[in-house]
Design a protein around this motif. Structure first.
Motif, mmCIF file in Angstrom:
data_model
loop_
_atom_site.group_PDB
_atom_site.id
_atom_site.type_symbol
_atom_site.label_atom_id
_atom_site.label_comp_id
_atom_site.label_asym_id
_atom_site.label_seq_id
_atom_site.Cartn_x
_atom_site.Cartn_y
_atom_site.Cartn_z
ATOM 1 N N ILE A 57 0.841 -1.201 0.000
ATOM 2 C CA ILE A 57 0.000 0.000 0.000
ATOM 3 C C ILE A 57 0.873 1.246 0.000
ATOM 4 C CG2 ILE A 57 -1.684 1.331 1.330
ATOM 5 C CD1 ILE A 57 -2.736 -1.292 2.456
ATOM 6 N N ALA A 58 1.843 1.279 0.901
ATOM 7 C CA ALA A 58 2.709 2.445 1.019
ATOM 8 C C ALA A 58 3.499 2.688 -0.265
ATOM 9 C CB ALA A 58 3.654 2.264 2.208
ATOM 10 N N ARG A 59 3.987 1.618 -0.858
ATOM 11 C CA ARG A 59 4.781 1.768 -2.081
ATOM 12 C C ARG A 59 3.910 2.255 -3.241
ATOM 13 N NH1 ARG A 59 9.297 0.697 -4.784
ATOM 14 N NH2 ARG A 59 9.204 -0.158 -6.900
ATOM 15 N N ASN A 60 2.713 1.691 -3.388
ATOM 16 C CA ASN A 60 1.824 2.130 -4.459
ATOM 17 C C ASN A 60 1.503 3.623 -4.333
ATOM 18 O OD1 ASN A 60 1.741 -0.451 -5.511
ATOM 19 N ND2 ASN A 60 -0.339 -0.900 -4.819
ATOM 20 N N GLN A 61 1.221 4.051 -3.110
ATOM 21 C CA GLN A 61 0.893 5.453 -2.900
ATOM 22 C C GLN A 61 2.095 6.351 -3.174
ATOM 23 O OE1 GLN A 61 -1.101 6.216 0.843
ATOM 24 N NE2 GLN A 61 -2.455 4.465 0.597
ATOM 25 N N ARG A 62 3.274 5.910 -2.795
ATOM 26 C CA ARG A 62 4.470 6.707 -3.017
ATOM 27 C C ARG A 62 4.769 6.837 -4.516
ATOM 28 N NH1 ARG A 62 5.981 10.787 -1.943
ATOM 29 N NH2 ARG A 62 5.406 10.227 0.198
ATOM 30 N N LEU A 63 4.640 5.741 -5.264
ATOM 31 C CA LEU A 63 4.860 5.793 -6.699
ATOM 32 C C LEU A 63 3.888 6.758 -7.367
ATOM 33 C CD1 LEU A 63 5.364 1.981 -7.441
ATOM 34 C CD2 LEU A 63 7.114 3.763 -7.683
ATOM 35 N N ALA A 64 2.610 6.692 -6.949
ATOM 36 C CA ALA A 64 1.608 7.593 -7.523
ATOM 37 C C ALA A 64 1.888 9.037 -7.123
ATOM 38 C CB ALA A 64 0.211 7.178 -7.068
ATOM 39 N N ALA A 65 2.261 9.250 -5.875
ATOM 40 C CA ALA A 65 2.539 10.610 -5.392
ATOM 41 C C ALA A 65 3.720 11.226 -6.137
ATOM 42 C CB ALA A 65 2.802 10.587 -3.893
ATOM 43 N N ASP A 66 4.744 10.447 -6.362
ATOM 44 C CA ASP A 66 5.919 10.958 -7.071
ATOM 45 C C ASP A 66 5.565 11.332 -8.512
ATOM 46 O OD1 ASP A 66 7.389 10.580 -4.782
ATOM 47 O OD2 ASP A 66 8.383 8.738 -5.476
ATOM 48 N N TYR A 67 4.758 10.498 -9.156
ATOM 49 C CA TYR A 67 4.345 10.782 -10.535
ATOM 50 C C TYR A 67 3.506 12.062 -10.585
ATOM 51 C CZ TYR A 67 1.960 10.181 -15.024
ATOM 52 O OH TYR A 67 1.466 10.360 -16.289
ATOM 53 N N LEU A 68 2.557 12.191 -9.665
ATOM 54 C CA LEU A 68 1.690 13.360 -9.661
ATOM 55 C C LEU A 68 2.462 14.630 -9.318
ATOM 56 C CD1 LEU A 68 -1.380 11.709 -7.926
ATOM 57 C CD2 LEU A 68 -1.323 12.582 -10.270
ATOM 58 N N LYS A 70 5.404 15.282 -10.111
ATOM 59 C CA LYS A 70 6.172 15.661 -11.304
ATOM 60 C C LYS A 70 5.279 16.200 -12.414
ATOM 61 C CE LYS A 70 9.379 13.765 -14.756
ATOM 62 N NZ LYS A 70 10.138 12.561 -15.184
ATOM 63 N N HIS A 71 4.145 15.553 -12.641
ATOM 64 C CA HIS A 71 3.311 15.884 -13.804
ATOM 65 C C HIS A 71 2.129 16.795 -13.484
ATOM 66 C CE1 HIS A 71 5.424 13.081 -16.477
ATOM 67 N NE2 HIS A 71 5.478 12.260 -15.435
ATOM 68 N N HIS A 72 1.638 16.748 -12.244
ATOM 69 C CA HIS A 72 0.487 17.564 -11.833
ATOM 70 C C HIS A 72 0.740 18.085 -10.417
ATOM 71 C CE1 HIS A 72 -1.676 16.029 -15.345
ATOM 72 N NE2 HIS A 72 -1.245 14.833 -15.001
ATOM 73 N N PRO A 73 1.723 18.980 -10.265
ATOM 74 C CA PRO A 73 2.171 19.381 -8.929
ATOM 75 C C PRO A 73 1.115 20.088 -8.086
ATOM 76 C CG PRO A 73 3.147 20.760 -10.639
ATOM 77 C CD PRO A 73 2.491 19.625 -11.339
ATOM 78 N N ASP A 74 0.072 20.641 -8.698
ATOM 79 C CA ASP A 74 -0.953 21.351 -7.934
ATOM 80 C C ASP A 74 -2.093 20.444 -7.474
ATOM 81 O OD1 ASP A 74 0.412 23.753 -8.263
ATOM 82 O OD2 ASP A 74 -0.599 24.196 -10.165
ATOM 83 N N TYR A 75 -2.058 19.182 -7.857
ATOM 84 C CA TYR A 75 -3.134 18.261 -7.504
ATOM 85 C C TYR A 75 -2.981 17.809 -6.049
ATOM 86 C CZ TYR A 75 -6.034 14.045 -7.473
ATOM 87 O OH TYR A 75 -6.972 13.095 -7.162
ATOM 88 N N LEU A 76 -4.082 17.837 -5.302
ATOM 89 C CA LEU A 76 -4.058 17.425 -3.898
ATOM 90 C C LEU A 76 -4.188 15.907 -3.817
ATOM 91 C CD1 LEU A 76 -4.003 17.965 -0.891
ATOM 92 C CD2 LEU A 76 -6.466 18.483 -0.982
ATOM 93 N N PHE A 77 -3.095 15.255 -3.494
ATOM 94 C CA PHE A 77 -3.045 13.804 -3.370
ATOM 95 C C PHE A 77 -2.542 13.497 -1.964
ATOM 96 C CE2 PHE A 77 -0.920 9.631 -3.954
ATOM 97 C CZ PHE A 77 -1.969 8.913 -4.519
ATOM 98 N N ILE A 78 -3.393 12.911 -1.146
ATOM 99 C CA ILE A 78 -3.064 12.714 0.271
ATOM 100 C C ILE A 78 -2.023 11.610 0.409
ATOM 101 C CG2 ILE A 78 -3.961 12.102 2.533
ATOM 102 C CD1 ILE A 78 -6.669 13.182 1.661
ATOM 103 N N THR A 79 -0.897 11.958 1.015
ATOM 104 C CA THR A 79 0.178 10.986 1.229
ATOM 105 C C THR A 79 0.552 10.944 2.702
ATOM 106 O OG1 THR A 79 1.800 12.700 0.670
ATOM 107 C CG2 THR A 79 1.133 11.204 -1.081
ATOM 108 N N PRO A 80 1.050 9.807 3.171
ATOM 109 C CA PRO A 80 1.391 9.675 4.593
ATOM 110 C C PRO A 80 2.489 10.641 5.032
ATOM 111 C CG PRO A 80 1.234 7.521 3.549
ATOM 112 C CD PRO A 80 1.186 8.536 2.448
ATOM 113 N N ILE A 81 2.418 10.997 6.303
ATOM 114 C CA ILE A 81 3.458 11.808 6.945
ATOM 115 C C ILE A 81 4.522 10.854 7.478
ATOM 116 C CG2 ILE A 81 3.954 13.383 8.857
ATOM 117 C CD1 ILE A 81 1.000 14.327 8.562
ATOM 118 N N ALA A 82 5.764 11.106 7.158
ATOM 119 C CA ALA A 82 6.845 10.202 7.556
ATOM 120 C C ALA A 82 7.028 10.183 9.071
ATOM 121 C CB ALA A 82 8.145 10.611 6.873
ATOM 122 N N THR A 83 7.495 9.048 9.562
ATOM 123 C CA THR A 83 7.866 8.949 10.973
ATOM 124 C C THR A 83 9.154 9.731 11.203
ATOM 125 O OG1 THR A 83 9.276 6.995 10.697
ATOM 126 C CG2 THR A 83 6.904 6.600 10.991
#
Length: 357
Positions: A57-68, A70-83
Protein backbone atom coordinates in the motif's frame (compact mmCIF):
# COMPACT_ATOMS: atom_id res chain seq x y z
CA UNK A 1 -6.04 4.14 24.17
CA UNK A 2 -3.20 4.47 21.65
CA UNK A 3 0.23 3.16 22.61
CA UNK A 4 2.48 6.12 23.40
CA UNK A 5 5.25 4.63 21.26
CA UNK A 6 3.07 5.06 18.18
CA UNK A 7 2.56 8.76 18.79
CA UNK A 8 6.24 9.26 19.56
CA UNK A 9 7.16 7.52 16.30
CA UNK A 10 5.41 10.33 14.44
CA UNK A 11 6.97 13.07 16.57
CA UNK A 12 3.93 13.72 18.74
CA UNK A 13 3.88 14.13 22.52
CA UNK A 14 1.54 11.51 24.02
CA UNK A 15 1.01 13.71 27.11
CA UNK A 16 -0.47 16.59 25.11
CA UNK A 17 -1.98 14.85 22.08
CA UNK A 18 -5.71 14.07 22.05
CA UNK A 19 -7.02 11.08 20.08
CA UNK A 20 -10.64 10.37 19.13
CA UNK A 21 -12.21 7.65 17.02
CA UNK A 22 -12.97 9.06 13.59
CA UNK A 23 -15.04 8.26 10.50
CA UNK A 24 -17.39 5.45 9.54
CA UNK A 25 -14.96 3.03 7.91
CA UNK A 26 -15.09 -0.63 8.89
CA UNK A 27 -11.68 -1.86 7.72
CA UNK A 28 -8.95 0.18 9.42
CA UNK A 29 -9.03 1.69 12.91
CA UNK A 30 -9.02 5.45 12.40
CA UNK A 31 -8.37 8.25 14.90
CA UNK A 32 -8.35 12.03 14.73
CA UNK A 33 -5.31 13.39 16.53
CA UNK A 34 -5.06 16.94 17.86
CA UNK A 35 -1.63 18.09 18.98
CA UNK A 36 -0.83 20.67 21.65
CA UNK A 37 -0.57 23.45 19.07
CA UNK A 38 -3.95 22.57 17.55
CA UNK A 39 -2.69 20.78 14.45
CA UNK A 40 -4.79 17.80 13.43
CA UNK A 41 -3.87 14.51 11.80
CA UNK A 42 -5.49 11.21 10.87
CA UNK A 43 -3.89 8.13 12.45
CA UNK A 44 -4.78 4.67 11.16
CA UNK A 45 -4.01 1.10 12.11
CA UNK A 46 -4.02 -0.92 8.91
CA UNK A 47 -6.15 -4.05 8.96
CA UNK A 48 -3.60 -6.71 8.08
CA UNK A 49 -6.27 -9.39 7.72
CA UNK A 50 -7.60 -7.50 4.70
CA UNK A 51 -4.29 -5.96 3.60
CA UNK A 52 -1.72 -8.69 4.10
CA UNK A 53 1.21 -6.58 2.88
CA UNK A 54 0.93 -3.00 4.17
CA UNK A 55 4.24 -2.12 2.53
CA UNK A 56 2.58 -2.67 -0.86
CA UNK A 57 0.00 0.00 0.00
CA UNK A 58 2.71 2.45 1.02
CA UNK A 59 4.78 1.77 -2.08
CA UNK A 60 1.82 2.13 -4.46
CA UNK A 61 0.89 5.45 -2.90
CA UNK A 62 4.47 6.71 -3.02
CA UNK A 63 4.86 5.79 -6.70
CA UNK A 64 1.61 7.59 -7.52
CA UNK A 65 2.54 10.61 -5.39
CA UNK A 66 5.92 10.96 -7.07
CA UNK A 67 4.34 10.78 -10.54
CA UNK A 68 1.69 13.36 -9.66
CA UNK A 69 4.23 15.68 -8.05
CA UNK A 70 6.17 15.66 -11.30
CA UNK A 71 3.31 15.88 -13.80
CA UNK A 72 0.49 17.56 -11.83
CA UNK A 73 2.17 19.38 -8.93
CA UNK A 74 -0.95 21.35 -7.93
CA UNK A 75 -3.13 18.26 -7.50
CA UNK A 76 -4.06 17.42 -3.90
CA UNK A 77 -3.05 13.80 -3.37
CA UNK A 78 -3.06 12.71 0.27
CA UNK A 79 0.18 10.99 1.23
CA UNK A 80 1.39 9.68 4.59
CA UNK A 81 3.46 11.81 6.94
CA UNK A 82 6.84 10.20 7.56
CA UNK A 83 7.87 8.95 10.97
CA UNK A 84 10.80 10.55 12.76
CA UNK A 85 12.89 7.78 11.18
CA UNK A 86 11.71 8.73 7.69
CA UNK A 87 9.37 5.76 7.22
CA UNK A 88 5.82 5.95 5.84
CA UNK A 89 4.61 3.20 8.16
CA UNK A 90 5.35 2.53 11.81
CA UNK A 91 5.37 -1.06 12.98
CA UNK A 92 4.40 -1.66 16.60
CA UNK A 93 4.59 -5.37 17.33
CA UNK A 94 2.44 -6.97 14.63
CA UNK A 95 0.54 -3.75 13.92
CA UNK A 96 1.17 -1.25 11.13
CA UNK A 97 0.30 2.40 11.67
CA UNK A 98 0.35 5.44 9.41
CA UNK A 99 -0.42 9.12 9.82
CA UNK A 100 -1.84 11.38 7.13
CA UNK A 101 -2.76 15.06 7.06
CA UNK A 102 -6.22 16.18 8.13
CA UNK A 103 -7.71 18.34 5.38
CA UNK A 104 -9.26 21.44 7.03
CA UNK A 105 -12.71 22.48 5.91
CA UNK A 106 -13.49 19.02 4.60
CA UNK A 107 -16.26 16.56 5.29
CA UNK A 108 -17.49 13.26 3.90
CA UNK A 109 -20.93 11.71 3.48
CA UNK A 110 -21.86 8.05 3.71
CA UNK A 111 -24.43 8.11 0.92
CA UNK A 112 -25.25 10.31 -2.04
CA UNK A 113 -28.16 12.46 -0.88
CA UNK A 114 -28.19 14.84 -3.86
CA UNK A 115 -27.18 14.59 -7.52
CA UNK A 116 -24.63 17.34 -6.85
CA UNK A 117 -22.85 15.13 -4.32
CA UNK A 118 -22.79 12.27 -6.85
CA UNK A 119 -21.43 14.62 -9.51
CA UNK A 120 -18.70 16.07 -7.28
CA UNK A 121 -17.54 12.67 -6.03
CA UNK A 122 -17.49 11.15 -9.52
CA UNK A 123 -15.61 14.17 -10.84
CA UNK A 124 -12.89 13.71 -8.20
CA UNK A 125 -12.44 10.03 -9.05
CA UNK A 126 -12.38 10.95 -12.73
CA UNK A 127 -9.79 13.66 -12.18
CA UNK A 128 -7.47 11.30 -10.33
CA UNK A 129 -7.85 8.68 -13.09
CA UNK A 130 -7.08 11.31 -15.74
CA UNK A 131 -4.00 12.61 -13.93
CA UNK A 132 -2.69 9.06 -13.40
CA UNK A 133 -3.38 8.03 -16.99
CA UNK A 134 -0.08 7.09 -18.58
CA UNK A 135 1.76 6.16 -15.39
CA UNK A 136 4.06 3.14 -15.69
CA UNK A 137 2.19 0.30 -13.98
CA UNK A 138 5.05 -2.20 -13.94
CA UNK A 139 6.22 -1.27 -10.45
CA UNK A 140 2.76 -1.41 -8.88
CA UNK A 141 1.41 -4.46 -7.07
CA UNK A 142 -2.10 -5.45 -6.01
CA UNK A 143 -2.82 -4.55 -2.40
CA UNK A 144 -5.66 -7.11 -2.53
CA UNK A 145 -4.89 -9.69 -5.24
CA UNK A 146 -7.85 -10.55 -7.50
CA UNK A 147 -10.06 -8.01 -5.72
CA UNK A 148 -12.27 -7.38 -8.77
CA UNK A 149 -11.56 -10.56 -10.70
CA UNK A 150 -15.06 -11.61 -11.72
CA UNK A 151 -13.76 -14.82 -13.26
CA UNK A 152 -12.46 -15.90 -9.86
CA UNK A 153 -15.61 -14.74 -8.06
CA UNK A 154 -17.84 -16.64 -10.49
CA UNK A 155 -15.73 -19.78 -10.09
CA UNK A 156 -16.05 -19.49 -6.30
CA UNK A 157 -19.82 -19.06 -6.72
CA UNK A 158 -20.07 -22.26 -8.76
CA UNK A 159 -17.95 -24.07 -6.19
CA UNK A 160 -20.21 -22.91 -3.36
CA UNK A 161 -23.26 -24.27 -5.17
CA UNK A 162 -21.61 -27.69 -5.44
CA UNK A 163 -20.58 -27.86 -1.79
CA UNK A 164 -23.37 -26.00 0.04
CA UNK A 165 -25.31 -27.77 2.75
CA UNK A 166 -28.63 -29.04 1.46
CA UNK A 167 -30.78 -26.73 3.58
CA UNK A 168 -29.01 -23.59 2.37
CA UNK A 169 -28.86 -24.83 -1.22
CA UNK A 170 -32.61 -25.49 -1.20
CA UNK A 171 -33.47 -22.16 0.45
CA UNK A 172 -31.38 -20.20 -2.08
CA UNK A 173 -32.26 -22.30 -5.16
CA UNK A 174 -34.43 -19.68 -6.87
CA UNK A 175 -31.99 -16.84 -6.15
CA UNK A 176 -29.07 -18.98 -7.30
CA UNK A 177 -30.81 -19.74 -10.57
CA UNK A 178 -31.54 -16.06 -11.11
CA UNK A 179 -27.86 -15.17 -10.78
CA UNK A 180 -26.89 -18.02 -13.10
CA UNK A 181 -29.23 -16.59 -15.76
CA UNK A 182 -27.02 -13.47 -15.77
CA UNK A 183 -23.79 -15.42 -16.29
CA UNK A 184 -23.27 -13.54 -19.55
CA UNK A 185 -21.87 -10.72 -17.39
CA UNK A 186 -19.05 -13.02 -16.29
CA UNK A 187 -18.54 -14.25 -19.85
CA UNK A 188 -18.17 -10.66 -21.07
CA UNK A 189 -15.56 -9.95 -18.40
CA UNK A 190 -13.60 -13.03 -19.43
CA UNK A 191 -13.38 -11.76 -23.00
CA UNK A 192 -12.64 -8.16 -22.02
CA UNK A 193 -9.83 -8.70 -19.56
CA UNK A 194 -7.38 -9.77 -22.27
CA UNK A 195 -8.52 -7.21 -24.87
CA UNK A 196 -5.58 -4.84 -25.54
CA UNK A 197 -8.08 -2.00 -26.05
CA UNK A 198 -9.50 -2.62 -22.58
CA UNK A 199 -6.49 -1.05 -20.99
CA UNK A 200 -5.04 -1.42 -17.51
CA UNK A 201 -5.12 1.76 -15.46
CA UNK A 202 -4.27 2.83 -11.93
CA UNK A 203 -7.70 2.62 -10.30
CA UNK A 204 -9.02 3.41 -6.82
CA UNK A 205 -11.20 0.25 -6.63
CA UNK A 206 -13.37 1.52 -3.74
CA UNK A 207 -15.28 4.52 -5.05
CA UNK A 208 -17.99 4.76 -2.42
CA UNK A 209 -18.89 8.38 -1.84
CA UNK A 210 -17.31 8.49 1.61
CA UNK A 211 -13.93 8.05 -0.03
CA UNK A 212 -14.10 11.60 -1.39
CA UNK A 213 -13.57 14.69 0.75
CA UNK A 214 -16.09 17.47 0.10
CA UNK A 215 -16.09 21.10 1.18
CA UNK A 216 -18.10 21.16 4.40
CA UNK A 217 -20.03 24.27 3.33
CA UNK A 218 -20.48 23.94 -0.44
CA UNK A 219 -20.12 20.14 -0.84
CA UNK A 220 -17.82 20.73 -3.79
CA UNK A 221 -15.19 18.04 -4.25
CA UNK A 222 -11.76 18.54 -2.69
CA UNK A 223 -9.90 15.28 -3.24
CA UNK A 224 -10.01 11.50 -3.13
CA UNK A 225 -9.08 9.74 0.11
CA UNK A 226 -8.61 6.19 1.45
CA UNK A 227 -6.09 5.01 -1.14
CA UNK A 228 -5.41 1.51 0.23
CA UNK A 229 -6.83 -0.17 -2.87
CA UNK A 230 -5.03 2.07 -5.38
CA UNK A 231 -3.66 -0.53 -7.81
CA UNK A 232 -3.78 -1.55 -11.47
CA UNK A 233 -7.22 -2.43 -12.75
CA UNK A 234 -9.92 -1.60 -15.28
CA UNK A 235 -12.15 1.44 -15.71
CA UNK A 236 -15.22 -0.68 -14.90
CA UNK A 237 -14.05 -1.14 -11.31
CA UNK A 238 -14.26 2.51 -10.33
CA UNK A 239 -17.23 3.47 -12.48
CA UNK A 240 -19.10 0.29 -11.56
CA UNK A 241 -18.66 0.81 -7.83
CA UNK A 242 -20.04 4.34 -8.13
CA UNK A 243 -23.06 3.03 -10.02
CA UNK A 244 -23.59 0.30 -7.45
CA UNK A 245 -23.46 2.65 -4.47
CA UNK A 246 -24.80 6.02 -5.73
CA UNK A 247 -27.80 5.10 -7.85
CA UNK A 248 -30.20 3.53 -5.36
CA UNK A 249 -31.74 5.52 -2.49
CA UNK A 250 -31.10 2.54 -0.18
CA UNK A 251 -28.00 0.48 0.58
CA UNK A 252 -27.18 -3.19 0.13
CA UNK A 253 -28.57 -3.76 3.65
CA UNK A 254 -32.15 -2.82 2.68
CA UNK A 255 -34.63 -5.69 3.02
CA UNK A 256 -37.64 -3.86 1.62
CA UNK A 257 -36.72 -4.57 -1.98
CA UNK A 258 -39.51 -2.32 -3.27
CA UNK A 259 -37.39 0.66 -2.21
CA UNK A 260 -34.50 -0.31 -4.49
CA UNK A 261 -34.41 1.88 -7.57
CA UNK A 262 -32.06 3.42 -10.11
CA UNK A 263 -32.36 7.19 -9.87
CA UNK A 264 -31.94 8.65 -13.35
CA UNK A 265 -30.77 12.05 -12.15
CA UNK A 266 -28.00 10.46 -10.07
CA UNK A 267 -26.92 8.33 -13.02
CA UNK A 268 -26.69 11.43 -15.22
CA UNK A 269 -24.80 13.35 -12.52
CA UNK A 270 -22.15 10.71 -11.87
CA UNK A 271 -21.63 10.02 -15.58
CA UNK A 272 -21.34 13.70 -16.35
CA UNK A 273 -18.89 14.23 -13.49
CA UNK A 274 -16.73 11.20 -14.24
CA UNK A 275 -16.64 11.47 -18.02
CA UNK A 276 -15.99 15.22 -17.97
CA UNK A 277 -12.61 14.33 -16.51
CA UNK A 278 -11.60 10.93 -17.82
CA UNK A 279 -13.66 10.70 -21.01
CA UNK A 280 -10.92 12.02 -23.26
CA UNK A 281 -8.56 9.20 -22.26
CA UNK A 282 -10.94 6.30 -22.98
CA UNK A 283 -10.48 3.78 -25.76
CA UNK A 284 -13.42 2.87 -27.97
CA UNK A 285 -13.73 -0.47 -26.18
CA UNK A 286 -13.90 1.27 -22.81
CA UNK A 287 -16.53 3.69 -24.10
CA UNK A 288 -18.61 0.78 -25.38
CA UNK A 289 -18.64 -0.85 -21.93
CA UNK A 290 -19.41 2.06 -19.61
CA UNK A 291 -22.95 0.84 -18.93
CA UNK A 292 -21.59 -2.68 -18.49
CA UNK A 293 -19.52 -1.35 -15.56
CA UNK A 294 -22.64 -1.18 -13.40
CA UNK A 295 -23.77 -4.67 -14.32
CA UNK A 296 -20.26 -5.99 -13.69
CA UNK A 297 -19.92 -4.56 -10.19
CA UNK A 298 -23.47 -5.20 -8.98
CA UNK A 299 -23.39 -8.78 -10.27
CA UNK A 300 -20.00 -9.47 -8.73
CA UNK A 301 -21.06 -8.16 -5.32
CA UNK A 302 -24.30 -10.07 -5.50
CA UNK A 303 -22.66 -13.42 -6.17
CA UNK A 304 -20.09 -12.71 -3.45
CA UNK A 305 -22.90 -12.32 -0.92
CA UNK A 306 -24.67 -15.44 -2.18
CA UNK A 307 -21.41 -17.41 -2.23
CA UNK A 308 -20.86 -16.51 1.41
CA UNK A 309 -24.41 -17.54 2.30
CA UNK A 310 -23.96 -20.91 0.59
CA UNK A 311 -20.60 -21.38 2.32
CA UNK A 312 -22.10 -20.77 5.75
CA UNK A 313 -21.30 -17.05 6.26
CA UNK A 314 -17.55 -17.34 6.62
CA UNK A 315 -16.53 -13.94 5.21
CA UNK A 316 -19.08 -11.15 5.71
CA UNK A 317 -20.28 -10.52 9.29
CA UNK A 318 -23.98 -11.30 9.65
CA UNK A 319 -26.64 -10.26 12.15
CA UNK A 320 -29.18 -12.99 11.35
CA UNK A 321 -29.13 -16.32 9.44
CA UNK A 322 -30.42 -14.96 6.10
CA UNK A 323 -28.38 -11.76 6.13
CA UNK A 324 -26.10 -12.62 3.21
CA UNK A 325 -29.01 -14.11 1.30
CA UNK A 326 -30.93 -10.84 1.67
CA UNK A 327 -27.88 -8.81 0.62
CA UNK A 328 -27.57 -10.96 -2.49
CA UNK A 329 -31.27 -10.55 -3.29
CA UNK A 330 -30.88 -6.80 -2.79
CA UNK A 331 -28.09 -6.70 -5.38
CA UNK A 332 -30.02 -8.88 -7.83
CA UNK A 333 -32.93 -6.46 -7.55
CA UNK A 334 -30.63 -3.50 -8.21
CA UNK A 335 -29.15 -5.32 -11.21
CA UNK A 336 -32.61 -5.94 -12.62
CA UNK A 337 -33.61 -2.30 -12.10
CA UNK A 338 -30.46 -1.17 -13.92
CA UNK A 339 -30.96 -3.51 -16.88
CA UNK A 340 -34.59 -2.40 -17.24
CA UNK A 341 -33.37 1.14 -17.89
CA UNK A 342 -30.45 0.29 -20.15
CA UNK A 343 -31.72 1.93 -23.39
CA UNK A 344 -32.46 5.28 -21.71
CA UNK A 345 -29.32 5.27 -19.58
CA UNK A 346 -27.12 4.40 -22.55
CA UNK A 347 -28.44 7.55 -24.21
CA UNK A 348 -27.24 9.52 -21.18
CA UNK A 349 -23.77 8.01 -21.55
CA UNK A 350 -23.72 8.82 -25.26
CA UNK A 351 -24.65 12.43 -24.55
CA UNK A 352 -21.94 12.75 -21.90
CA UNK A 353 -19.32 11.37 -24.28
CA UNK A 354 -20.30 13.96 -26.88
CA UNK A 355 -19.69 16.81 -24.47
CA UNK A 356 -16.28 18.50 -24.83
CA UNK A 357 -13.93 17.76 -21.93
Amino acid sequence: MINANILKAFGLDPATCEAKKFGSGHINNTFLLTSANGERYILQRINTYVFREPDVIARNQRLAADYLAKHHPDYLFITPIATVDGEELHREGEEYWRMIPFIPGSTSVDQADTPKQAYEAAKQFGKMARFLHGIDLREFRASIPNFHNLTLRYSAFQESIRHAKEDRKAFAAELTEAFLRHSDIAVTFESLKTDPQFTDRLMHHDTKINNVLLDKDTFEGICVCDLDTLMPGKIISDLGDMMRTYLSPVSEEERDFSQIAVRDEYFEALMRGYLSEVGGTLTETEKAHLFYAGKFMIYMQGIRFLTDYLNGDVYYPVKYPEHNYDRAKNQLTLLQRLIEKEPALQQVIDACLRQPA
